[in-house]
Enzyme design. Structure first.
Site, short mmCIF file in Angstrom:
data_model
loop_
_atom_site.label_atom_id
_atom_site.label_comp_id
_atom_site.label_asym_id
_atom_site.label_seq_id
_atom_site.Cartn_x
_atom_site.Cartn_y
_atom_site.Cartn_z
N CYS A 1 37.11 40.52 29.26
CA CYS A 1 35.75 41.01 29.50
C CYS A 1 34.92 40.89 28.23
O CYS A 1 35.29 41.46 27.20
CB CYS A 1 35.79 42.47 29.96
SG CYS A 1 34.15 43.19 30.16
N HIS B 1 43.73 44.75 39.38
CA HIS B 1 43.31 43.71 38.42
C HIS B 1 43.78 44.16 37.04
O HIS B 1 43.14 44.97 36.38
CB HIS B 1 41.78 43.58 38.47
CG HIS B 1 41.22 42.48 37.64
ND1 HIS B 1 40.56 41.39 38.18
CD2 HIS B 1 41.20 42.29 36.29
CE1 HIS B 1 40.16 40.60 37.19
NE2 HIS B 1 40.54 41.12 36.03
#
Length: 304
Positions: free
Chosen positions: A241, A208
């Site tokens: 994030c 990822h």
């Protein structure tokens, strides 16, 4: 180049990892329409949302409604992020196919992201994984900040290996290793996969990557040469994030598909339909998507 896999599986995380970092809250119906469009692109895996408490990620507060509203393609696995047993109940109620649990390799990032120490996180994830498997669901794990943490810097390999061991012991089928702030380089990626392969098959892992510093595609190639054939990506390069400063720019699904198809690597994805799905969410967000493919298309449309 002979070690490049003939086929790569792309796991689309845009509806969760992409939208969670956007300041705007997209209407539920538009999310549903976007996921339905993604379901018709040939993508075989879509992470549709996150069943966390709405106060933590208000952009995904409609996870239940989205899960109930989408049209299920039998060729697609529909997954969701689940933080605890309460979230799992809601995910199971909408018939999610795969449950994703998550934690960080960094103690500081884990506390900011989950509000727990790493040691206290394991029992929570174990309960979720065991219950999900009892319900006939597969379980996937995310490990963040694998290649570096904005708070702690480098993460020791032994610490990561301990986390992998504990998660695989819970019965998690696949671990997605996250470059949360986009600091990884191809040599680091190659070394890490080689070291992990001493204990586990490369097929147990997905990667990822974030393209924060422009290295995501180079890191994909390095991972492919080490036997990795599963990658998370977010259409248009959406996402990041919320608990890691500077963690912008997921690896873009459309850019990844273009590169792989140019290399004659099969993805099963229709690039034209993928671009149409990207245009759909671009209209919802009312801004240009950051991927190279979408920037090119926007430039061509302006020039016409």
């Amino acid at each position: 180049m002979m070690n490049i896999p003939e086929e790569v599986k792309i796991k689309e995380v845009g509806p969760r990892d992409g939208l969670q970092n956007e300041p705007e809250i997209i209407p539920t119906e538009e999310k549903i329409n976007w996921i339905n469009a993604l379901s018709n692109t040939g993508i075989s895996y879509i992470e549709i949302s996150s069943f966390v408490h709405p106060k933590w990620i208000p952009q995904l507060s409609d996870a239940f409604e989205v899960g109930r509203g989408i049209i299920r393609n039998p060729n697609v696995t529909y997954a969701a992020l689940v933080p605890n047993s309460k979230g799992l109940e809601r995910a199971l109620a909408v018939g999610i196919d795969e449950v994703s649990v998550f934690m960080s390799a960094s103690e500081t990032h884990n506390k900011k992201n989950i509000n727990k120490s790493i040691a206290d996180t394991f029992p929570v994830l174990k309960e979720v994984a065991e219950t999900a498997k009892q319900e006939g669901k597969t379980v996937r794990g995310y490990v963040s900040t694998v290649f570096g943490c904005p708070y702690e810097g480098d993460i020791s390999f032994n610490k990561l290996l301990n986390i992998c061991d504990k998660l695989f012991e819970m019965g998690i089928e696949e671990l997605s290793l996250g470059d949360t702030v986009g600091v990884a380089d191809p040599l680091q990626v190659s070394r890490l996969i080689k070291d992990l392969s001493d204990r586990y098959s490369a097929q147990k892992f997905a990667l990822h990557f974030h393209d924060t510093r422009g290295t995501a595609m180079a890191n994909v190639l390095a991972a492919m040469l080490e036997g990795i054939n599963t990658f998370d990506a977010s259409l248009g390069g959406l996402g990041g994030c919320p608990y890691a400063k500077g963690a912008s720019g997921n690896l873009a699904t459309d850019d990844l598909v273009y590169m792989l198809h140019q290399m004659n690597v099969n993805t099963g994805v229709n690039h034209h339909k993928l671009i149409e799905a990207a245009k759909l969410i671009q209209r919802s967000l009312a801004k240009s998507l950051p991927s190279r493919q979408m920037q090119l298309i926007s430039h061509e449309e302006v020039s016409q």
